[in-house]
Design an enzyme around this catalytic site. Sequence first.
Site, PDB file in Angstrom:
ATOM      1  N   ASP A 190      -9.513  10.086  -1.719  1.00  0.00           N
ATOM      2  CA  ASP A 190      -9.288   9.770  -0.298  1.00  0.00           C
ATOM      3  C   ASP A 190      -7.806   9.555   0.026  1.00  0.00           C
ATOM      4  O   ASP A 190      -7.455   9.238   1.160  1.00  0.00           O
ATOM      5  CB  ASP A 190     -10.104   8.554   0.133  1.00  0.00           C
ATOM      6  CG  ASP A 190      -9.664   7.248  -0.530  1.00  0.00           C
ATOM      7  OD1 ASP A 190      -8.757   7.289  -1.390  1.00  0.00           O
ATOM      8  OD2 ASP A 190     -10.233   6.190  -0.189  1.00  0.00           O
TER       9      ASP A 190
ATOM     10  N   ASP B 260      -2.898 -11.706  -6.193  1.00  0.00           N
ATOM     11  CA  ASP B 260      -1.968 -12.135  -5.154  1.00  0.00           C
ATOM     12  C   ASP B 260      -2.690 -13.151  -4.262  1.00  0.00           C
ATOM     13  O   ASP B 260      -3.773 -12.867  -3.746  1.00  0.00           O
ATOM     14  CB  ASP B 260      -1.524 -10.932  -4.316  1.00  0.00           C
ATOM     15  CG  ASP B 260      -0.058 -10.969  -3.970  1.00  0.00           C
ATOM     16  OD1 ASP B 260       0.407 -12.032  -3.529  1.00  0.00           O
ATOM     17  OD2 ASP B 260       0.632  -9.951  -4.143  1.00  0.00           O
TER      18      ASP B 260
ATOM     19  N   ASP C 149       2.060 -15.713  -2.422  1.00  0.00           N
ATOM     20  CA  ASP C 149       2.894 -15.108  -1.400  1.00  0.00           C
ATOM     21  C   ASP C 149       3.504 -16.169  -0.478  1.00  0.00           C
ATOM     22  O   ASP C 149       2.786 -17.043   0.026  1.00  0.00           O
ATOM     23  CB  ASP C 149       2.036 -14.129  -0.585  1.00  0.00           C
ATOM     24  CG  ASP C 149       2.821 -13.304   0.385  1.00  0.00           C
ATOM     25  OD1 ASP C 149       3.650 -12.500  -0.050  1.00  0.00           O
ATOM     26  OD2 ASP C 149       2.599 -13.474   1.603  1.00  0.00           O
TER      27      ASP C 149
ATOM     28  N   GLU D 195       6.196 -17.191  -4.878  1.00  0.00           N
ATOM     29  CA  GLU D 195       7.211 -16.428  -4.142  1.00  0.00           C
ATOM     30  C   GLU D 195       7.793 -17.344  -3.079  1.00  0.00           C
ATOM     31  O   GLU D 195       7.069 -17.864  -2.220  1.00  0.00           O
ATOM     32  CB  GLU D 195       6.596 -15.188  -3.485  1.00  0.00           C
ATOM     33  CG  GLU D 195       7.655 -14.312  -2.818  1.00  0.00           C
ATOM     34  CD  GLU D 195       7.106 -13.459  -1.687  1.00  0.00           C
ATOM     35  OE1 GLU D 195       7.660 -12.376  -1.466  1.00  0.00           O
ATOM     36  OE2 GLU D 195       6.155 -13.877  -1.005  1.00  0.00           O
TER      37      GLU D 195
ATOM     38  N   HIS E  30       7.292  -4.569  -4.480  1.00  0.00           N
ATOM     39  CA  HIS E  30       6.762  -3.812  -3.352  1.00  0.00           C
ATOM     40  C   HIS E  30       7.560  -4.007  -2.072  1.00  0.00           C
ATOM     41  O   HIS E  30       7.353  -3.276  -1.095  1.00  0.00           O
ATOM     42  CB  HIS E  30       5.302  -4.214  -3.110  1.00  0.00           C
ATOM     43  CG  HIS E  30       5.143  -5.643  -2.687  1.00  0.00           C
ATOM     44  ND1 HIS E  30       5.416  -6.697  -3.522  1.00  0.00           N
ATOM     45  CD2 HIS E  30       4.757  -6.188  -1.506  1.00  0.00           C
ATOM     46  CE1 HIS E  30       5.199  -7.831  -2.887  1.00  0.00           C
ATOM     47  NE2 HIS E  30       4.807  -7.555  -1.671  1.00  0.00           N
ATOM     48  N   ASP E  31       8.466  -4.994  -2.046  1.00  0.00           N
ATOM     49  CA  ASP E  31       9.277  -5.267  -0.861  1.00  0.00           C
ATOM     50  C   ASP E  31      10.725  -4.811  -1.007  1.00  0.00           C
ATOM     51  O   ASP E  31      11.532  -5.025  -0.097  1.00  0.00           O
ATOM     52  CB  ASP E  31       9.272  -6.771  -0.560  1.00  0.00           C
ATOM     53  CG  ASP E  31       7.965  -7.256   0.043  1.00  0.00           C
ATOM     54  OD1 ASP E  31       7.273  -6.439   0.685  1.00  0.00           O
ATOM     55  OD2 ASP E  31       7.635  -8.445  -0.120  1.00  0.00           O
TER      56      ASP E  31
END
Length: 568
Positions: free
Chosen positions: A33, A106, A214, A273, A346-347
């Site tokens: 997908d 996370d 996070d 974080e 990822h940031d």
Amino acid sequence: MSTPNIPATEPAWWTGAVVYQIYPRSFADSNGDGIGDLGGIVAKLDHLADLGVDVLWLSPIYSSPQHDNGYDISDYRRIDPTFGTLEQFDELLKGVHSRGMKLVMDLVVNHTSSEHPWFIDSSSSVNSPKRDWYWWREAREGFSPGERGAEPTNWGSAFSGPSWTLHPATGQYYLHLFTPEQPDLNWENPDVRAAVYEMMTWWLDRGVDGFRMDVINFISKNPALPDGPVPAGKLWGDGSPHYISGPRIHDFLQEMHREVFEGRDAELITVGEMPGVTIDEAKLFTDPARREVDMVFQFEHVGLDYGPGGKWDYKGLDLRDLKTSWNRWQKGLADTGWNSLYLNNHDQPRLVSRFGDDAKYRYESATLWAAILHLHRGTPYIYQGEEIGMTNAPFEAVSDFRDVESINHFYEATTALGQDPEEVLRNLRIMSRDNARTPVQWTGREQAGFTTGTPWIDINPNYASLNAEADRASGKSVFRFYQQLIELRHKDETVRLGDFSMLAADHPALYAFTRSYNGSTLLTVGNVSGDPLTQPADLPTGPLVLGNYKSLDGAELRPWEVRILRIA
């Protein structure tokens, strides 16, 4: 050299561990997908076990409307169908554990999705029993709801625009430090905290080995929610002094430890974080005696290439700034606390494009930064694709981006602030989070082996030559270099626990430091440039432990060369 610091008690297991971050939607797709999923991760577990990592950290896979790629959670106990099922998660967890690795989830509890049942209930009426599970406020005095300037405070959102959104049905505003679809939980309410702790315990009981939390230092706000200063060139105020490491943050984290981790924390890992955290605060957060978190993610070093206008005003890195920052953190947490070591996630844009040379010296600069990072004192983090030296993507137009932060910034900068669209795009290409989110390049075949369908974001066109299959077969393999670094950490207590001493701190291109432990010393020297560099004569020397060139060339460091030496 500093005096060896030998701990009186057995060091925590994670001092010798390496963590690998998976961003699931971009890792591997098993059903065609175009979106990565749990089945794709299961299929690649042998790749990760071969790499030698100890812990896998999954970015959010919970049910989510995906306004911020899963960091807007609508059900903490369900897997989003995009990624699979709870049964597949259990299969993944079993596969991870059977290979001797741990799995970290996370934890996103500063905010939920606006589609979470808690917020749906909270927003149903001003009299809802869950109304104060979130931050609700009336319009500013003298303004009508919905009018510009009527927001209860002037705080700006991290993703552009105000951090308050009017809820027309009840006539009040709710707080969201990120998108309007991510309303902030009110941690002052004990019922909120109890619900979060119950959810965390549910995952630990299922077999999860810890949490990466996070923006966890945002959960304690100053209840007065006062206005913040408005930075030059910005439309909204900076509210961060009133929510970064707020008044009750230590109370909340200590309570979390008592309610969730007590009695089983020796086998777990907890990572906070914490944007904006200072060294003094980090020492408190990570002091084992205080029982809060094992380590923090701080952001000082990944903001050093920002210009006066912030992230989207790129100026490039001065290596001396990075050395100053990392030296401060190494020294600051030397006796109490622990560092998280990272340059990619990822940031952040891709390391080899941001701080290295992603063309002529891609292998050399990727491995140099890997060695420098992994030889510091702390727990290293590898972000998916970093182990093969993946690069930034050649985004051409704003329509190529998928990241809400990048897209919102483009339209605010060009429309509200009148900035040149081409200049805005130039900075987006360098700094956008989407650079980290293009799919992992597994093979040189169609769609890089990521999917049999159409990927949710375009694959970097360099996949034909830059992919895991080709890298692992190459004589100059980034993957193999990471394997050797991980093996060195596992085997050598000097890498795990040694004291840190920076050398040649003012040199603009040489990164040099020692690690010393129980009579053993390792020296790391790196030439952070594309030009040859002659080492200072007063640097110590010794036999080579690991390097990214096949042989030494005396005191001459070749472009992007790194050496790890054992000093007598």
